[in-house]
Design a protein around this motif. Structure first.
Motif, PDB file in Angstrom:
ATOM      1  N   VAL A   8     -12.651   8.636  -0.644  1.00 35.79           N
ATOM      2  CA  VAL A   8     -11.389   8.321  -1.536  1.00 35.79           C
ATOM      3  C   VAL A   8     -11.144   6.934  -1.300  1.00 35.79           C
ATOM      4  CG1 VAL A   8     -10.792  10.946  -1.349  1.00 35.79           C
ATOM      5  CG2 VAL A   8      -9.704   9.196   0.225  1.00 35.79           C
ATOM      6  N   ASP A   9     -10.334   6.402  -2.358  1.00 36.65           N
ATOM      7  CA  ASP A   9      -9.808   5.063  -2.470  1.00 36.65           C
ATOM      8  C   ASP A   9      -8.413   5.260  -1.526  1.00 36.65           C
ATOM      9  OD1 ASP A   9     -11.491   4.193  -4.273  1.00 36.65           O
ATOM     10  OD2 ASP A   9     -10.063   4.779  -5.820  1.00 36.65           O
ATOM     11  N   ILE A  10      -8.291   4.145  -0.595  1.00 32.27           N
ATOM     12  CA  ILE A  10      -7.069   4.029  -0.037  1.00 32.27           C
ATOM     13  C   ILE A  10      -5.743   4.509  -0.832  1.00 32.27           C
ATOM     14  CG2 ILE A  10      -5.538   2.774   1.457  1.00 32.27           C
ATOM     15  CD1 ILE A  10      -7.961   1.046   2.521  1.00 32.27           C
ATOM     16  N   GLN A  11      -5.726   4.018  -1.713  1.00 31.49           N
ATOM     17  CA  GLN A  11      -4.385   4.299  -2.655  1.00 31.49           C
ATOM     18  C   GLN A  11      -4.226   5.813  -2.873  1.00 31.49           C
ATOM     19  OE1 GLN A  11      -6.938   2.232  -3.365  1.00 31.49           O
ATOM     20  NE2 GLN A  11      -5.821   0.207  -3.680  1.00 31.49           N
ATOM     21  N   ASP A  12      -5.465   6.654  -2.771  1.00 34.69           N
ATOM     22  CA  ASP A  12      -5.182   8.079  -2.857  1.00 34.69           C
ATOM     23  C   ASP A  12      -5.129   8.826  -1.788  1.00 34.69           C
ATOM     24  OD1 ASP A  12      -5.477   7.668  -5.718  1.00 34.69           O
ATOM     25  OD2 ASP A  12      -7.682   7.556  -5.403  1.00 34.69           O
ATOM     26  N   MET A  13      -5.136   8.179  -0.598  1.00 35.59           N
ATOM     27  CA  MET A  13      -5.037   8.650   0.875  1.00 35.59           C
ATOM     28  C   MET A  13      -3.792   9.629   0.791  1.00 35.59           C
ATOM     29  SD  MET A  13      -5.460   6.675   4.238  1.00 35.59           S
ATOM     30  CE  MET A  13      -4.075   5.730   4.204  1.00 35.59           C
ATOM     31  N   ARG A  14      -3.970  10.747   1.428  1.00 32.80           N
ATOM     32  CA  ARG A  14      -3.012  11.607   1.908  1.00 32.80           C
ATOM     33  C   ARG A  14      -3.265  12.298   3.222  1.00 32.80           C
ATOM     34  NH1 ARG A  14      -5.725  16.356  -2.213  1.00 32.80           N
ATOM     35  NH2 ARG A  14      -7.202  17.201  -0.620  1.00 32.80           N
ATOM     36  N   PRO A  15      -1.926  12.771   3.768  1.00 34.06           N
ATOM     37  CA  PRO A  15      -2.159  13.428   5.155  1.00 34.06           C
ATOM     38  C   PRO A  15      -3.156  14.175   5.545  1.00 34.06           C
ATOM     39  CG  PRO A  15       0.224  13.146   4.570  1.00 34.06           C
ATOM     40  CD  PRO A  15      -0.782  12.866   3.341  1.00 34.06           C
ATOM     41  N   GLY A  16      -3.926  14.099   6.574  1.00 37.43           N
ATOM     42  CA  GLY A  16      -5.187  14.848   6.984  1.00 37.43           C
ATOM     43  C   GLY A  16      -6.392  14.050   6.526  1.00 37.43           C
ATOM     44  N   ASP A  17      -6.345  13.150   5.788  1.00 33.89           N
ATOM     45  CA  ASP A  17      -7.448  12.278   5.491  1.00 33.89           C
ATOM     46  C   ASP A  17      -8.076  11.585   6.796  1.00 33.89           C
ATOM     47  OD1 ASP A  17      -7.820  13.159   2.947  1.00 33.89           O
ATOM     48  OD2 ASP A  17      -7.062  11.423   1.890  1.00 33.89           O
ATOM     49  N   LEU A  18      -9.117  11.015   6.733  1.00 35.83           N
ATOM     50  CA  LEU A  18      -9.613  10.492   8.125  1.00 35.83           C
ATOM     51  C   LEU A  18      -9.719   8.946   7.691  1.00 35.83           C
ATOM     52  CD1 LEU A  18     -12.087  13.099   9.417  1.00 35.83           C
ATOM     53  CD2 LEU A  18      -9.820  12.506   9.890  1.00 35.83           C
TER      54      LEU A  18
ATOM     55  N   GLY B 243       0.796  10.109   7.323  1.00 33.96           N
ATOM     56  CA  GLY B 243       1.834   9.674   6.369  1.00 33.96           C
ATOM     57  C   GLY B 243       2.669   8.734   6.715  1.00 33.96           C
ATOM     58  N   ASP B 244       3.600   7.977   5.727  1.00 40.62           N
ATOM     59  CA  ASP B 244       4.212   7.231   6.107  1.00 40.62           C
ATOM     60  C   ASP B 244       3.603   5.751   6.947  1.00 40.62           C
ATOM     61  OD1 ASP B 244       6.469   8.292   5.125  1.00 40.62           O
ATOM     62  OD2 ASP B 244       6.879   9.405   7.008  1.00 40.62           O
ATOM     63  N   GLY B 245       2.380   5.510   6.578  1.00 39.17           N
ATOM     64  CA  GLY B 245       1.732   4.438   7.093  1.00 39.17           C
ATOM     65  C   GLY B 245       1.205   4.417   8.464  1.00 39.17           C
ATOM     66  N   ALA B 246       1.205   5.792   8.949  1.00 35.17           N
ATOM     67  CA  ALA B 246       0.904   5.820  10.367  1.00 35.17           C
ATOM     68  C   ALA B 246      -0.402   6.825  10.310  1.00 35.17           C
ATOM     69  CB  ALA B 246       1.972   6.554  11.192  1.00 35.17           C
ATOM     70  N   MET B 247      -1.086   6.582  11.619  1.00 37.45           N
ATOM     71  CA  MET B 247      -2.116   7.547  11.830  1.00 37.45           C
ATOM     72  C   MET B 247      -2.218   7.928  13.475  1.00 37.45           C
ATOM     73  SD  MET B 247      -4.374   5.612  14.072  1.00 37.45           S
ATOM     74  CE  MET B 247      -4.630   3.925  14.275  1.00 37.45           C
ATOM     75  N   VAL B 248      -2.781   9.163  13.682  1.00 36.85           N
ATOM     76  CA  VAL B 248      -2.903   9.364  14.979  1.00 36.85           C
ATOM     77  C   VAL B 248      -4.373   9.397  15.480  1.00 36.85           C
ATOM     78  CG1 VAL B 248      -3.345  12.121  14.402  1.00 36.85           C
ATOM     79  CG2 VAL B 248      -2.332  11.487  16.750  1.00 36.85           C
TER      80      VAL B 248
ATOM     81  N   ILE C   1       1.005  -1.279  -0.003  1.00 35.33           N
ATOM     82  CA  ILE C   1      -0.291   0.070  -0.081  1.00 35.33           C
ATOM     83  C   ILE C   1       0.850   1.250  -0.014  1.00 35.33           C
ATOM     84  CG2 ILE C   1      -0.244   0.076   2.547  1.00 35.33           C
ATOM     85  CD1 ILE C   1      -3.017   0.938   0.156  1.00 35.33           C
ATOM     86  N   LEU C   2       2.042   1.346   0.863  1.00 31.01           N
ATOM     87  CA  LEU C   2       2.950   2.584   1.004  1.00 31.01           C
ATOM     88  C   LEU C   2       3.619   2.916  -0.493  1.00 31.01           C
ATOM     89  CD1 LEU C   2       4.805   2.520   4.400  1.00 31.01           C
ATOM     90  CD2 LEU C   2       2.832   3.822   3.602  1.00 31.01           C
ATOM     91  N   ASP C   3       3.729   1.866  -1.424  1.00 32.84           N
ATOM     92  CA  ASP C   3       4.097   2.263  -2.655  1.00 32.84           C
ATOM     93  C   ASP C   3       3.207   2.785  -3.788  1.00 32.84           C
ATOM     94  OD1 ASP C   3       6.482   0.821  -2.092  1.00 32.84           O
ATOM     95  OD2 ASP C   3       5.776  -1.158  -2.732  1.00 32.84           O
ATOM     96  N   GLU C   4       1.701   2.671  -3.201  1.00 31.19           N
ATOM     97  CA  GLU C   4       0.827   3.383  -4.160  1.00 31.19           C
ATOM     98  C   GLU C   4       0.393   4.636  -3.350  1.00 31.19           C
ATOM     99  OE1 GLU C   4      -2.351   0.697  -4.874  1.00 31.19           O
ATOM    100  OE2 GLU C   4      -1.055  -1.021  -4.920  1.00 31.19           O
TER     101      GLU C   4
END
Length: 359
Positions: free
Chosen positions: A302-312, A327-332, A234-237
Motif C-alpha cells: 500500500v502507499d505510505i499515504q494510505d498506511m493505517r495502524p497494523g500495517d507493516l 499511528g501518530d507517526g510511530a511504530m513498534v 506525511i501525517l497530514d495525509e
C-alpha cells in the motif's frame, strides 16, 4: 523390483523410521548436526581518533548484516521444518505401500495355491473328465472370474510397486533439499554470530562516557530521520483507521514492549523483528510469512499515504528490517541484538515500503 530399487525403498523406509523415532509423529525432524568448530571472533578495532560517528555507522552496518543473515536463517529454518515434515509423510506412504504390497502378495499366493489344488487342468480337459456338464459350466464361470480377479490383482501389485519406487525417489530428493537447507541455516547462523560478536567487541572497547555519547548520536540520527519524514507532511495525509484485526495486532505488538531481541525468536519471551510482526498478526487470526523479506515480497503493498495502524513498514533496500505502524507517526519493533521491543518514529530508518496483511 531390481536390487537398486529395493535398496532405494529400504533406505527410504529406514529414513522414515529414524524420522518417526527422533521427531515423533507429525513433528519436524532435525538430523544430528556435526559438532561445530568454534568460530574466532573477528578482530575489530576503533577507528582513528576514536571517531564515535564512524563507530555508530560501523555498528549500524554490522547489525544490518546480522539482520540480513537472520532473515536467511529464518527462511532456512522454515524450509528444514517443511522438508522434514514432507519426508515423514513420504515415509508413512512407503510403509503403507509395503503393507499393501505384502497383502497383495499373500492374496496372489493364495490364488496360486487354489489353482494348484484344482489340478491346474484347463476347463476343456475337465469337461471330458466330468460326469456333470452343469457343474462343469459353473466351474468355467468361476475360473473366468478367478482369472479376471488375478489379472486385477497383478495390475494392482504393479501399481503399488511403482508407487513405492516413486515415493522412495521423492524421499531421496527431499533429503537432498533438506541437507542443502541445513547447510544454508548453519552458514547464516555463523554469519549472525560473527557480526554480533564483532559489534559487541567494538562496543566493548568504548569507555563509559563514549558509550553514552554513542547512544546520544544514535538517538540524534533517528530523531533527524523522523523529523525529516514528518516534515514532508506525511501525517497530514495519513487518515487510515485500523481494522478490528489491525487493532488486535497492534495490541499484541505493544504488549511485547520491553522483551529482548533474540535473532530467530518468535515469542513468547523474545523476538526478532519479523518474529514479532508475524506473531502479532497470528494473534489477530491472520497468518503471514515468517521473514521480513517474505513479508515484503508476498503481502499486498500500500502507499505510505494510505498506511493505517497494523500495517507493516519495511526498511532498507534489502527489506532486512520490519516494524508495525501504530499511528501518530510511530511504530513498534524489535530493533537488534542488545535491545528490546520498543516504540520508535516510523521514519527513523530508510523506508522501503508498506505492506498490509489484510485487504
Amino acid at each position: 523390483m531390481g536390487t537398486g530399487k529395493r535398496s532405494l525403498v529400504a533406505t527410504a523406509v529406514g529414513l522414515v523410521c529414524a524420522v518417526t523415532v527422533l521427531g515423533g509423529a507429525g513433528t519436524a525432524f532435525a538430523s544430528p548436526a556435526p559438532t561445530p568448530t568454534p568460530t574466532p571472533t573477528p578482530s575489530v578495532t576503533l577507528p582513528p581518533n576514536r571517531d564515535l560517528e564512524a563507530v555508530r555507522k560501523r555498528l549500524e552496518r554490522l547489525y544490518h548484516d546480522a539482520a540480513v543473515a537472520t532473515d536467511a536463517y529464518n527462511a532456512a529454518e522454515e524450509q528444514t521444518e517443511r522438508q522434514s515434515t514432507e519426508i515423514v509423510e513420504l515415509a508413512r506412504e512407503i510403509v503403507r505401500g509395503q503393507e499393501r504390497l505384502a497383502e497383495l502378495k499373500d492374496r496372489a499366493g493364495a490364488a496360486a495355491r487354489a489353482q494348484y489344488r484344482s489340478g491346474g487342468l484347463p476347463p476343456e480337459a475337465r469337461l471330458w473328465l466330468s460326469d456333470d456338464p452343469q457343474a462343469w459350466l459353473e466351474g468355467v464361470g468361476r475360473v473366468r472370474q478367478g482369472q479376471k480377479a488375478t489379472k486385477g490383482l497383478l495390475a494392482e501389485m504393479t501399481r503399488t510397486q511403482q508407487d513405492l519406487e516413486q515415493y522412495a525417489q521423492d524421499a531421496s530428493a527431499q533429503w537432498k533439499k533438506l541437507d542443502t537447507s541445513r547447510k544454508a541455516k548453519a552458514a547464516a547462523q555463523k554469519k549472525i554470530k560473527e557480526q554480533v560478536a564483532a559489534a559487541e567487541q567494538l562496543e566493548s572497547q568504548l569507555e563509559k562516557k563514549e558509550k553514552e555519547r554513542l547512544a546520544e548520536l544514535e538517538r540524534a540520527a533517528a530523531y533527524k530521520a523522523q523529523t525529516s519524514w514528518l516534515g514532508s507532511g506525511i501525517l497530514d495525509e495519513l487518515n487510515g483507521k485500523a481494522t478490528a484485526q489491525g487493532k488486535k495486532a497492534v495490541e499484541f505488538a505493544t504488549d511485547q514492549i520491553g522483551k529482548p531481541y533474540v535473532w530467530g525468536a518468535e515469542g513468547p519471551d523474545s523476538f526478532d523483528c519479523s518474529g514479532m510482526t508475524s506473531a502479532a498478526w497470528a494473534a489477530a487470526g491472520v497468518p503471514i510469512p515468517r521473514t521480513s523479506q517474505q513479508q515484503w515480497a508476498q503481502l499486498p503493498r500500500v502507499d505510505i499515504q494510505d498506511m493505517r495502524p497494523g500495517d507493516l513498514i519495511v526498511y532498507f533496500d534489502d527489506a532486512s528490517h520490519i516494524a508495525m505502524y501504530v499511528g501518530d507517526g510511530a511504530m513498534v519493533h524489535a530493533p537488534r541484538p542488545g535491545r528490546t521491543v520498543t516504540i520508535a518514529g516510523a521514519g527513523s530508518m530508510p523506508i522501503l515500503g508498506v505492506v498490509r496483511p489484510t485487504v
